[in-house]
Design an enzyme around this catalytic site. Sequence first.
Site, PDB file in Angstrom:
ATOM      1  N   ASP A 149      -8.362  -7.897 -12.083  1.00  9.33           N
ATOM      2  CA  ASP A 149      -7.069  -7.973 -11.398  1.00  9.33           C
ATOM      3  C   ASP A 149      -6.353  -6.656 -11.675  1.00  9.33           C
ATOM      4  O   ASP A 149      -5.855  -6.422 -12.770  1.00  9.33           O
ATOM      5  CB  ASP A 149      -6.291  -9.169 -11.945  1.00  9.33           C
ATOM      6  CG  ASP A 149      -4.827  -9.201 -11.497  1.00  9.33           C
ATOM      7  OD1 ASP A 149      -4.396  -8.288 -10.770  1.00  9.33           O
ATOM      8  OD2 ASP A 149      -4.113 -10.142 -11.888  1.00  9.33           O
ATOM      9  N   GLN A 198      -1.368  -4.484 -11.470  1.00  9.93           N
ATOM     10  CA  GLN A 198      -0.409  -3.697 -12.247  1.00  9.93           C
ATOM     11  C   GLN A 198      -0.968  -2.344 -12.685  1.00  9.93           C
ATOM     12  O   GLN A 198      -0.262  -1.562 -13.326  1.00  9.93           O
ATOM     13  CB  GLN A 198       0.034  -4.487 -13.481  1.00  9.93           C
ATOM     14  CG  GLN A 198       0.729  -5.787 -13.165  1.00  9.93           C
ATOM     15  CD  GLN A 198       2.049  -5.594 -12.455  1.00  9.93           C
ATOM     16  OE1 GLN A 198       2.716  -4.573 -12.593  1.00  9.93           O
ATOM     17  NE2 GLN A 198       2.442  -6.587 -11.660  1.00  9.93           N
ATOM     18  N   CYS A 217       5.028 -15.623 -14.144  1.00  7.19           N
ATOM     19  CA  CYS A 217       3.747 -16.195 -13.702  1.00  7.19           C
ATOM     20  C   CYS A 217       2.663 -15.997 -14.762  1.00  7.19           C
ATOM     21  O   CYS A 217       1.507 -15.721 -14.445  1.00  7.19           O
ATOM     22  CB  CYS A 217       3.305 -15.591 -12.372  1.00  7.19           C
ATOM     23  SG  CYS A 217       4.346 -16.064 -10.985  1.00  7.19           S
ATOM     24  N   HIS A 268      -2.153 -13.490 -15.210  1.00  7.87           N
ATOM     25  CA  HIS A 268      -1.231 -13.973 -14.181  1.00  7.87           C
ATOM     26  C   HIS A 268      -1.811 -15.269 -13.621  1.00  7.87           C
ATOM     27  O   HIS A 268      -3.025 -15.462 -13.588  1.00  7.87           O
ATOM     28  CB  HIS A 268      -1.119 -12.910 -13.085  1.00  7.87           C
ATOM     29  CG  HIS A 268      -0.054 -13.161 -12.069  1.00  7.87           C
ATOM     30  ND1 HIS A 268      -0.196 -14.089 -11.056  1.00  7.87           N
ATOM     31  CD2 HIS A 268       1.175 -12.600 -11.888  1.00  7.87           C
ATOM     32  CE1 HIS A 268       0.883 -14.076 -10.294  1.00  7.87           C
ATOM     33  NE2 HIS A 268       1.738 -13.190 -10.777  1.00  7.87           N
ATOM     34  N   LYS A 300       2.664  -3.178  -4.779  1.00 15.87           N
ATOM     35  CA  LYS A 300       2.851  -2.663  -6.138  1.00 15.87           C
ATOM     36  C   LYS A 300       2.668  -1.143  -6.170  1.00 15.87           C
ATOM     37  O   LYS A 300       2.832  -0.510  -7.202  1.00 15.87           O
ATOM     38  CB  LYS A 300       1.835  -3.280  -7.103  1.00 15.87           C
ATOM     39  CG  LYS A 300       1.698  -4.783  -7.033  1.00 15.87           C
ATOM     40  CD  LYS A 300       2.809  -5.515  -7.732  1.00 15.87           C
ATOM     41  CE  LYS A 300       2.449  -6.994  -7.863  1.00 15.87           C
ATOM     42  NZ  LYS A 300       3.522  -7.788  -8.472  1.00 15.87           N
TER      43      LYS A 300
END
Length: 403
Positions: free
Chosen positions: A198, A201, A362, A121, A224
Amino acid sequence: MAPSLDISGDFPILARQVNGHPLTYLDSAATTQKPRVVIDAIRHYYERCNANVHRAAHALAEEATAAMEDARAKVAALIGAGDAQELIFTRGTTEGINLVAACLTGRFGPGDEVLITEMEHHSNIVPWQLLCQRTGAALTACRVTPTGEIDLEDFHAKLGPRTKLLAIGHVSNALGTVNPVAEMIDAAHRQGALVLIDGAQAVQHLDVDVGRLGCDFYAFSAHKLFGPTGIGALYGKAALLEELPPYQGGGEMIEHVSIEHTTYNQLPYKFEAGTPNIAGAIGFGAAVDYLGGLPLHALREREASLVNQAISHLKQIPGVQMVGEFRERVSVVSFLVDGGHPHDFGTLLDQQGIAVRTGHHCAMPLMERLGIPGTIRASFALYNSATDVERLVAGVEKAIEFV
């Protein structure tokens, strides 16, 4: 009796209609909808104990402080952090990554390298570009295969003694690829590199244990995970956080201030300058509580089944091309349709009450690597059902008729 897997009634927004159709919400990779208990927790804070935290002896402040710190402990426990002091509240994944990039600046110089992947991302690319511009370090990206997986051979070839930091996504937001982060963390640590994950997700779809993974930093967002927007968390190993300078200056992050010198507060407050998003943190904690009361294993199995059903049915539609074929995925179904731009199909689906995301998500370097301008992305969450899959498939078929 087995618990019900239909939790859609917990989410007020899912009962609404869009353009005269029942809402079919398939954009949870962008943001999840919020259960009533999270909305109620935020309302309760503002109605019953709205006050600034850590700075007063009156009852409202004590209640607000207790609620916020209770939420911190819940979020820390969710990801297996050893101590709540290792859990910094941020505005979200993006700020968490920027915090690390800013605070690590002094550790980099010419000849050093930051290693990422082509599927990141933008939030896990641009902060490292800025760090490299400040320090003279180099940014390197390992390749992604045509099927949408990290090329591990290229990763191991590019990882070396100059690598000071590995920054990778746990799960691709554009494709849903689950990356082999444990293997990559071990390899990076053997080279003496720090590792940031990261996790934006991943936290909704996977059991995350930062202690088992061994990563140095793990960033993620509440929105999220059925929580509010504008709040997230950064996990960092305590010893490392103690060594790093503050991210911002101001109130709360100090221990003592004089005109000549300042000493800093203990963890995690050293990195939380100013009034925090108290309501957001409380909502975050409520979302964690909500997850804890669900039959998560069964819901995640159903979600995976829905993703597979959607892929299977979409493949049978003439002109539909799936993007990304790999061994392990969660949540995301990305595809293209011959003869039309993804944005056009997004609009046609919206006219039928079906919310998907279209574009590059993104992740422009990934799209460039795959040779496409973007995708149509349907992303699932625990509240979706087989009816949502049926509406998506029928919606795509109807949209094709208009192209």
